[in-house]
Design an enzyme around this catalytic site. Structure first.
Site: not given
Lengths: 333, 333
Positions: A126, A196, A200
């Site tokens: 990603k 994950e 962010h």
């Protein structure tokens, strides 16, 4: 019993056997053109030249915690990937591995380079910084005879490729805006992916998110009613479109809404490509994913499509590093 | 004066200089990576190794009826394409030629094969039967050292590629439905294209449409208030998706509305890809073109994107016949 033409089918492996790796094994089951022969997780690996069965591998993983327990093809190992590479014959691997730590994918690439293995690797990573690390290995991959396809999941991957395609109508690209909606009924099936995503969120980041216990995650989600709203995410779509010469990375934005308590997507995942045509008109092309397609379908499907394309490149002697924005994935029957 | 780095830029030509060819020359003008050096129409050709100017070529064509009159680079010729091939150095051509007669593109391919020229050809043809004729030349093209990219306009082309990409989320494709809207202010600028559209209307067909005078076309459009409604069109998207192994050609439908009296599109051009995911869900991905993008932008942009990709293949020694469904176009800066 396996009805696939084993001499013709591409012999592929899956590294990592969490939610994504398990979905990948299910996607491969009905395929005639690919035969799933190898898998590895942190504690072990399994290899069978005539093909592994998704159901039994998944059941073993759930019951015992590793495909290394799969009878009679499994083996426990402290160095499961290295040992699998050594003991198997595989044309290409889907790296369904966690994105964290951020150096993980490049470390795995180095492992393959050092092993002397030649074939195709596909990741669905990603982060931009993870692709940057792989870029440093570009020449080494080419020299080693490895065709490495990076950023080949959904985003980056499917949506990046759609943006690269849409860009063709324009003389100049102004903005690529990716907005995703993800709905999952049970986040505990995607433990790594959720961390994950949390990484962010402002105030978190990779280290803090990785260190969270399941209870920490549950507590956070209780506060947000199960919703994670993500903006200006570090997503490799930006560097991939920049590398393809389509726009600068600053023109690419990625954001979305993850609902961890509802399989229905909170919004339809889409990418909008805005640019100027040669006649001076400003316009926007839009690629929208059907709500009923799961994250697993949109990540693993493209990953194997790029794996097939990568095997085609490899057979023509084309090695090195490629992204989803420059190669058309090939449909796997 | 030409500011392009001529030693680095790809040297490209345009065959056919009607509406599409002229738009193609305008698209190339600002490009740094491609230099437009050659053009041919029915009556003549023009070649200048340091680059042709779109404005003067278009003005010459409008005033005198052929780029062969372009001073000092033009030359009139009864065999304009054959003579251009012989007298020029060009890496790749965009065949912006009429689709009618239906054998035309294959005839041009044969001309290139026979000439001994090696390079890349890109067409934006429409009909399935035209691609079938090119398929018969596949081996000859490969042997001749030609990389031929077929069906690389908008549809087939951009939308076919979007369908091929979207298919990646699915285990099985049920339907690919292309619906286009075209609005043109003045059909007389696209005389050949309009006849190709008319040929798709029940009761017409290729021969009858080709034989129509401009007055016949104008009379027909008066009856329909300038609207052409087209269904179940013979479009090569079907065979291209079949060749790519994505679905059978019967599952692909193409239809649309052409408004010949209004530059505003009567509907947004889109492709819908419906399939079943590995989990058994039925869903539809949609790729929609912005209304402000013209037919010329959506055809010529991708054509040069595929030309660049084709030149990359050619440089790697990869020759033969390819379609828009299997190669990712590369963005031309």
């Amino acid at each position: 019993m396996n009805t696939k033409h084993q001499t013709q089918a591409m012999r592929v492996g899956i590294l990592g056997f969490g939610g994504l790796g398990q979905a990948a094994s299910r996607i491969l089951s009905p395929k005639q053109e690919m035969l799933w022969v190898a898998a590895a997780d942190q504690k072990g690996f399994a290899y069978h030249a005539e093909g592994l069965q998704a159901d039994s591998a998944i059941a073993t993983y759930h019951q015992q915690g590793s495909v290394g327990y799969l009878e009679p093809w499994g083996q426990l190992s402290q160095h499961s990937i290295a040992e699998l590479i050594e003991k198997s014959e595989v044309e290409g691997y889907f790296l369904a591995l966690p994105n964290l730590p951020n150096t993980f994918m490049a470390d795995i690439a180095r492992l393959f380079i050092q092993s002397g293995w030649q074939g195709v690797l596909v990741d669905a990573l990603k982060r931009t910084s993870a692709v940057e690390q792989l870029l440093e290995l570009k020449d080494e991959l080419a020299t080693a005879g490895i065709t490495y396809m990076t950023g080949c999941g959904a985003t980056p991957g499917l949506l990046t490729a759609a943006a690269a395609l849409a860009a063709q109508s324009f003389a100049e690209i102004h903005q690529v805006k990716i907005t995703f909606g993800v709905g999952i009924a049970n986040w505990e099936a995607y433990r790594a992916t959720i961390r994950e995503d949390i990484a962010h969120i402002p105030g978190f980041g990779v280290e803090k998110a990785s260190a969270m216990s399941d209870q920490d995650v549950a507590d956070l989600l209780d506060k947000t009613n199960g919703i994670l709203a993500l903006e200006n995410m570090e997503h490799a779509d930006d560097i991939m479109l920049e590398l393809a010469g389509i726009c600068s990375r600053e023109q690419v934005t990625v954001g979305g809404i993850v609902d961890t308590r509802n399989p229905k997507k909170p919004l339809s995942t889409n990418v909008q490509i805005t640019g100027r045509t040669f006649e001076g008109k400003i316009s926007t092309h839009t690629f929208t994913l059907g709500d009923e397609t799961s994250m697993a379908a949109n990540v693993c499907g493209p990953a194997f499509g790029y794996l097939k394309a990568g095997i085609g490149l490899h057979q023509r002697g084309i090695h090195g590093l490629f992204t989803a924005a420059e190669i058309m994935p090939q449909f796997v029957r």
